[in-house]
Every structure is written in structure tokens, then in C-alpha cells.
Scaffold this active site. Structure first.
Site, PDB file in Angstrom:
ATOM      1  N   GLY A 108       6.083   2.837   2.999  1.00 20.13           N
ATOM      2  CA  GLY A 108       7.381   3.504   2.880  1.00 20.13           C
ATOM      3  C   GLY A 108       7.215   4.924   2.348  1.00 20.13           C
TER       4      GLY A 108
ATOM      5  N   LYS B 149     -15.719   0.858   0.503  1.00 15.66           N
ATOM      6  CA  LYS B 149     -16.020  -0.043   1.619  1.00 15.66           C
ATOM      7  C   LYS B 149     -15.013   0.121   2.760  1.00 15.66           C
ATOM      8  CE  LYS B 149     -19.592  -2.233   0.501  1.00 15.66           C
ATOM      9  NZ  LYS B 149     -20.806  -1.658   1.138  1.00 15.66           N
TER      10      LYS B 149
ATOM     11  N   CYS C 147      28.319  -1.016 -12.389  1.00 16.71           N
ATOM     12  CA  CYS C 147      28.826  -2.216 -11.726  1.00 16.71           C
ATOM     13  C   CYS C 147      28.990  -3.361 -12.727  1.00 16.71           C
ATOM     14  CB  CYS C 147      27.950  -2.577 -10.533  1.00 16.71           C
ATOM     15  SG  CYS C 147      28.884  -3.487  -9.285  1.00 16.71           S
TER      16      CYS C 147
ATOM     17  N   LEU D 213       0.826  -1.210   0.000  1.00 21.63           N
ATOM     18  CA  LEU D 213       0.000   0.000   0.000  1.00 21.63           C
ATOM     19  C   LEU D 213       0.860   1.260   0.000  1.00 21.63           C
ATOM     20  CD1 LEU D 213      -2.858  -0.905   2.511  1.00 21.63           C
ATOM     21  CD2 LEU D 213      -2.909  -0.932   0.015  1.00 21.63           C
ATOM     22  N   GLY D 214       2.132   1.079   0.211  1.00 21.85           N
ATOM     23  CA  GLY D 214       3.023   2.244   0.177  1.00 21.85           C
ATOM     24  C   GLY D 214       3.290   2.846   1.545  1.00 21.85           C
TER      25      GLY D 214
ATOM     26  N   HIS E 252      27.925   2.333  -7.465  1.00 33.12           N
ATOM     27  CA  HIS E 252      26.481   2.480  -7.702  1.00 33.12           C
ATOM     28  C   HIS E 252      26.039   3.919  -7.461  1.00 33.12           C
ATOM     29  CE1 HIS E 252      25.289  -1.825  -7.965  1.00 33.12           C
ATOM     30  NE2 HIS E 252      26.440  -1.975  -7.326  1.00 33.12           N
TER      31      HIS E 252
ATOM     32  N   TYR F  42      13.832 -10.745  -7.411  1.00 36.55           N
ATOM     33  CA  TYR F  42      12.435 -11.122  -7.664  1.00 36.55           C
ATOM     34  C   TYR F  42      11.660 -11.252  -6.358  1.00 36.55           C
ATOM     35  CZ  TYR F  42      13.409 -12.250 -12.552  1.00 36.55           C
ATOM     36  OH  TYR F  42      13.752 -12.178 -13.866  1.00 36.55           O
TER      37      TYR F  42
ATOM     38  N   GLU G 219      23.442   5.349  -8.402  1.00 32.70           N
ATOM     39  CA  GLU G 219      21.987   5.477  -8.224  1.00 32.70           C
ATOM     40  C   GLU G 219      21.579   5.629  -6.762  1.00 32.70           C
ATOM     41  OE1 GLU G 219      23.617   2.778  -9.178  1.00 32.70           O
ATOM     42  OE2 GLU G 219      22.685   0.903  -8.527  1.00 32.70           O
TER      43      GLU G 219
ATOM     44  N   GLY H 279      27.478  -3.689 -15.313  1.00 36.90           N
ATOM     45  CA  GLY H 279      27.410  -2.972 -16.600  1.00 36.90           C
ATOM     46  C   GLY H 279      28.787  -2.449 -16.997  1.00 36.90           C
TER      47      GLY H 279
ATOM     48  N   GLU I 258       4.653 -13.290  11.381  1.00 32.61           N
ATOM     49  CA  GLU I 258       6.005 -12.731  11.507  1.00 32.61           C
ATOM     50  C   GLU I 258       6.044 -11.392  12.234  1.00 32.61           C
ATOM     51  OE1 GLU I 258       4.928 -13.918   8.575  1.00 32.61           O
ATOM     52  OE2 GLU I 258       6.517 -15.120   7.645  1.00 32.61           O
TER      53      GLU I 258
ATOM     54  N   ARG J 196      32.291  -7.962  -5.884  1.00 31.30           N
ATOM     55  CA  ARG J 196      33.429  -8.804  -5.506  1.00 31.30           C
ATOM     56  C   ARG J 196      34.542  -8.769  -6.565  1.00 31.30           C
ATOM     57  NH1 ARG J 196      31.271 -11.943  -1.454  1.00 31.30           N
ATOM     58  NH2 ARG J 196      29.067 -12.402  -1.752  1.00 31.30           N
TER      59      ARG J 196
HETATM   60  N1  GLN Z   1      28.732  -9.497 -10.067  1.00 32.17           N
HETATM   61  C1  GLN Z   1      29.629  -8.398 -10.085  1.00 32.17           C
HETATM   62  C2  GLN Z   1      30.591  -8.391  -8.902  1.00 32.17           C
HETATM   63  O1  GLN Z   1      30.306  -9.008  -7.910  1.00 32.17           O
HETATM   64  C3  GLN Z   1      28.884  -7.077 -10.167  1.00 32.17           C
HETATM   65  C4  GLN Z   1      28.038  -6.792  -8.987  1.00 32.17           C
HETATM   66  C5  GLN Z   1      27.008  -5.714  -9.212  1.00 32.17           C
HETATM   67  O2  GLN Z   1      26.655  -5.401 -10.344  1.00 32.17           O
HETATM   68  N2  GLN Z   1      26.462  -5.171  -8.141  1.00 32.17           N
HETATM   69  O3  GLN Z   1      31.599  -7.756  -8.929  1.00 32.17           O
END
Ligand code: GLN
Length: 553
Positions: free
Chosen positions: A37, A206, A400, A34-35, A526, A73, A528, A402, A169, A481
Site C-alpha cells: 500500500g 538472500k 464518535c 511488506l507495505g 470521523h 483485530y 481522522e 468518544g 484466494e 447508528r
Molecule cells: N457505536 C457507536 C454508534 O454506532 C459509535 C460508532 C463509532 O464510534 N464509529 O453510534
């Protein structure tokens, strides 16, 4: 005497500390998703705008220690904080709204609670006692709830309890809230978010599910103070009064939470409903200044009145569940609004793309972003998409995995390193251009063991990255990693792929760029995670700007 006096001051200051922070619990009922957050973040935004230092905490009732090992997922994106906590994606909303970083203490799971209590038991902390859900687990929940308040940094802590009231839970969490409501010097209120369905056949909204949900909370001994009703249709005063009457709540404290065009409208909708004032009244706090939210409104105006539309492709393997890339899609929205550009995102499944169909799938795009990820699946599709973007001079942004794919692609197709790969996907590759970090070699546990959180990076001048950041020293968050294999760096740079960002301590390659391309940047970190409404991320802004230039050419 002096010692006694000091002790008194200590006790008084602790009392003040214990009582000065106010707490708001946010629970949910009737349905999930429902949001909560977004409501929590919107309320926090309003309280922050009234001058209250506010933070938000999420309690997640699952047994994993953190969501780091969960498949996207299952739970959407895993958000990473500066201090390297792998957390629920709601923390991303908190940061995007409040523009204040969160930390490990802002996300607690049942797994973490039990792990702590069991470790204490083994250490002998409860010798002679039977360790039980009440009081030991609930005590630990309460301790975690108070941690943020005890820092003395916050006037208000909002604690969102994951799941839906009635779930097995979440029972210990609700019980902890019940106990806290009765604790002297603990000032808290409960905001319960429910859903009011509209029955098209009878043309009615309702309220019964809401009534039942409040009854369920009451069975656990918790009377909510405020109800927020998620609805697709406007609630009449009559509906609000009815809910108020049946749920022991004043009509003013029944708040309409209407569906909005964008999640960024919600703070303003909550302000119209006076949720912030109701909360402050209940907490006995003064209203402070009426929130003007000038920058926020400017952002919304730009978001809703774009001057142009561009299209970018997001290539990833979880495109069926867009929550898996939540921070990326929000960062794109922030950056687009910044330059009054609507960005349509074409979600491209990396298993659906190959060298043959890349042209057909990508030729009409103004930019290509290849997403982070793990494992072999979809990797060749990502590489094919990068090849097309590189050769056809489409702005490209790799994050990453990418970035790692961009390095593999360049190695194979420009340097002629046949079968170049990352040892993550192909341990026997003759050209391990991406390989396991030294610090990862002796690690076998999967949980919380990646290179996580904020690290420094030096940015080379005369690069697109430097132009974007306008700085040669940055800090970005990580979750990986594997890394660029510096053995190949000289060869890459000779052919035009330059490392324009390096970790100052160990030379780990953080940013690569291609020189004879209008905008080709790939980053190991990252970006983002750090984009917010008020501060769109510089690299996302530069990427969207490059895509807009591509569109206008
Ligand atoms: N699988 C890659 C690594 O572990 C990139 C991880 C990611 O994209 N967050 O370095």
C-alpha cells in the site's frame, strides 16, 4: 451516413478511452505486510507530481463484501470514503498521500465480485451457461479494474492486489491480470514487491525467496516488469543484477525498497531509486516535470525537527493493534508536524482505566483522545478518562463513540442523571442520552447499514470548532447508528455543554463543546479520515495546538 459517422466517432472515442488510461498492478510475494500500500501510494505520489492524474485501487481477496463487519483485530481500521464505502485501511494511505478522495470503486473484494456474478446468474444473465471462475469471475474482476479508467478522469490507475502471490484466494486476480496483459488496447505493467532477508550468521542478503516468488507468478503466466525489494540493508549492484538475471528483468527495474524512518520518506526513496522513471519508460509515457514535492518535503523537515515534545493519551480498546486506529495516529502525526511538535502517543487500554487510577494514568498528559468503537467493553474506562480530562482541564478530543461517552459522562456527573447511558450498551437506561437514530430502527442487517459517508454540518460561530475550521459549513464522514438525544439538549446547554455543530437537515448533534474548559471538543463524525500530509485536519491541528499550550503552561 450521419448515424454511421456518429457511430464511428463513438467507437474511436471509446477506443481512445480504452487505451488512454494506463494500469499498474502491484502484487506482493515472500511475506505479507511488506507495505504494498505504501509503495503503491508513493509511486502514485511521484506520478501525480509529474502531472499525471493518478488513482489507486485495492482488490481484497476475502469473501466479506467489505471490511465493515470485520473486527479491527482481524484487519485493522475500517476506512470510510465520502460516498460511504467501508474500505480497507490502505485507502487511507492513498488519500493521505495523494490528497484526492477515493470512492467505492477504489476497493473491491472477492465477496463483492461473487455477489455480483451470482445476482447476475439469478437474473438470467448467463442463461444456458455454466457459471465459472474463468471467465465469469475473472471477467467481473476485469470490469471492476477498468471502472476507474473508464471514468476518463485518470491517466494512470494503480491496482494493488491484496494478499501474497501463491495464496489460493488471490489466484483469480492474478489470472485476471494475465488476461489483461494480453488484451489489445490495455496498457499495463506489473510491479512485484518481495522481501530480501538478511542472514546475520553469514552476513548475506538472500535473493532466493524473491526468485521463488517470481517463479510462482510465472507459473500463473505473469512476468513482472518491475521488482521492488523490501530490505533492511542496502542492496549492492551485484544483488540487483543477480535478481535481474534470474527473474528476467532489466537491472534498472530492480528497485530497492529500504526500511524507512517514517512511511512518508518512501516517496522520496522511490524517487532516488527512479521508480517513477522506470514505470513511465515501461508505459511509454514522457517524464513530465521532475517532482519537486516542496510541500511534502517541508512536512518531512518539520516532522523530523520538532521544537518540542508533547504527550497525549489515546484511550481505546484495540490498543494492542495500533492499525485499528491508523487514520487517527496519522492525523496526529500530520497535525504535530504542522506546528513542529513531536507528539508521543500513550496508548491506554480502556479496560485498564477507572476513576481510581485515572489521575495516575492521565496527570502527565497534555491531551486525551477517546477513540471510536462499538459495544460495552471498556466503556466505563472511557467515561472515567473523560471525567478526569474535563475536571482537570486537560484538552480533550472525543471521536464518535468518544463523543457519545463524553455526553454520557456529562449527563451522569454534571446533570446528575444517574445511570445515563447509550441504549447501545444499556437499552433500559432511565436516561437514554444517546439513542438509536430513527432511520436505524427497522434495520437488522449489519453490513453497510450504518449512517455512512459525508454529511453536512453547520458550525456555530464563537466556538472552538469554528476557530479551528474557520468556517461555519463543513462536511465530514460518518460511521454510526446512535446519536445524541435532542430531548436533553436544553439541559446540557444550560450546564455548559453546547452543541456547536448540527446537521442542517435534521438537527443531529455533530459537535459538542464544554464552555468552561480550555479545549473540549467531541464529534459524532470521523475527522481522522480527511487528514492528509498536505492538509492536516483542522480539528486535529487545534487539538494538538491546545495540547502544546497545556504543555507550555
Ligand atoms: N457505536 C457507536 C454508534 O454506532 C459509535 C460508532 C463509532 O464510534 N464509529 O453510534
Amino acid at each position: 451516413m450521419i448515424i454511421k459517422f456518429a457511430a464511428l466517432i463513438f467507437i474511436v472515442s471509446n477506443l481512445k478511452m480504452a487505451s488512454s488510461t494506463k494500469y499498474i498492478f502491484v502484487t506482493g510475494g515472500v511475506a505479507s505486510s511488506l507495505g504494498k500500500g505504501i509503495i503503491a501510494a508513493s509511486l502514485a505520489k511521484l506520478l501525480q507530481a509529474r502531472g499525471y492524474s493518478t488513482t489507486i485501487q485495492k482488490l481484497d481477496p476475502y469473501i466479506n463484501i467489505d471490511p465493515g463487519t470485520l473486527n479491527p483485530y482481524e484487519h485493522g481500521e475500517c476506512f470510510v470514503t465520502d460516498d460511504g464505502a467501508e474500505t480497507d485501511l490502505d485507502l487511507g494511505h492513498y488519500e493521505r498521500y495523494l490528497n484526492v478522495p477515493t470512492s467505492q470503486a477504489n476497493n473491491v473484494t472477492t465477496g463483492r465480485i461473487y455477489q455480483y456474478v451470482i445476482n447476475q446468474e439469478r437474473a438470467g444473465a448467463y442463461l444456458g451457461k455454466t457459471v465459472q471462475v474463468i471467465p465469469h469471475i475473472t471477467d467481473e474482476i476485469k470490469r471492476r479494474i477498468k471502472l476507474l479508467g473508464n471514468t476518463g478522469e485518470y491517466d494512470i490507475v494503480i491496482t494493488e492486489i491484496g494478499g501474497t502471490v501463491g495464496d489460493i484466494e488471490s489466484l483469480p486476480y492474478i489470472e485476471a491480470v494475465r488476461q489483461l496483459k494480453w488484451e489489445p488496447d490495455f496498457d499495463c505493467i506489473v510491479l512485484h514487491l518481495t522481501f530480501v532477508p538478511f542472514l546475520a550468521a553469514s552476513g548475506e542478503l538472500k535473493t532466493k525467496p524473491t526468485q521463488h516468488s517470481v517463479k510462482q507468478l510465472l507459473e500463473s503466466g505473469v512476468q513482472p516488469d518491475i521488482l521492488a525489494l523490501r530490505t533492511e540493508h542496502k542492496l549492492s549492484e551485484g544483488v540487483k543484477e543477480k535478481v535481474a538475471l534470474f527473474c528476467n528483468i532489466s537491472p534498472k527495474a530492480v528497485i530497492e525498497a529500504m526500511d524507512a524512518d517514517t512511511i512518508y520518506d518512501v516517496p522520496l526513496l522511490m524517487q532516488e531509486e527512479e521508480l517513477d522513471k522506470v514505470v513511465l519508460d515501461k508505459l511509454g509515457l514522457s517524464y513530465g516535470e521532475e517532482p519537486q514535492l516542496v510541500a511534502w518535503k517541508q512536512f518531512l523537515t518539520k516532522l523530523k525537527n520538532p521544537k518540542q515534545t508533547i504527550k497525549i493519551g489515546l484511550v481505546g480498546k484495540y490498543t494492542e493493534l495500533q492499525d485499528a486506529y491508523k487514520s487517527i495516529s496519522e492525523a496526529i502525526i500530520h497535525a504535530g508536524a504542522h506546528i513542529e511538535t513531536k507528539v508521543e502517543v500513550d496508548w491506554i487500554h480502556s479496560e485498564d482505566i477507572n476513576e481510581k487510577n485515572a489521575k495516575q494514568l492521565l496527570e502527565n498528559l497534555n491531551g486525551v483522545l477517546v477513540a471510536p468503537g462499538f459495544g460495552e467493553r471498556g466503556i466505563e474506562g472511557k467515561i472515567a478518562a473523560i471525567k478526569y480530562a474535563r475536571e482537570n482541564k486537560i484538552p480533550f478530543f472525543g471521536i464518535c463513540l468518544g463523543m457519545q461517552c463524553a455526553v454520557i459522562e456529562f449527563g451522569r456527573n454534571v446533570l446528575g442523571l444517574t445511570d445515563a447511558h447509550s441504549t447501545e450498551m444499556y437499552p433500559e437506561t432511565p436516561f437514554p442520552v444517546i439513542y438509536l437514530m430513527e432511520s436505524q430502527k427497522n434495520i437488522s442487517d449489519k453490513g453497510g447499514t450504518m449512517r455512512l459517508g459525508a454529511y453536512s454540518c453547520n458550525v456555530k460561530e464563537n466556538s472552538n470548532a469554528f476557530t479551528a475550521y474557520n468556517s461555519d459549513k463543513i462536511q465530514e464522514r460518518h460511521r454510526h447508528r446512535y446519536e445524541f438525544n435532542n430531548k436533553y439538549l436544553g439541559d446540557y446547554e444550560k450546564q455548559g455543554m453546547i452543541a456547536t455543530g448540527l446537521n442542517p437537515e435534521n438537527n443531529l448533534v455533530e459537535i459538542v463543546e464544554i464552555t468552561n474548559h480550555p479545549w473540549f471538543i467531541a464529534v459524532q463524525f470521523h475527522p481522522e479520515y480527511k487528514s492528509t500530509v498536505i492538509n492536516p485536519h483542522p480539528l486535529f491541528s487545534a487539538f494538538i495546538k491546545a495540547a502544546a499550550d497545556h504543555h507550555n503552561k
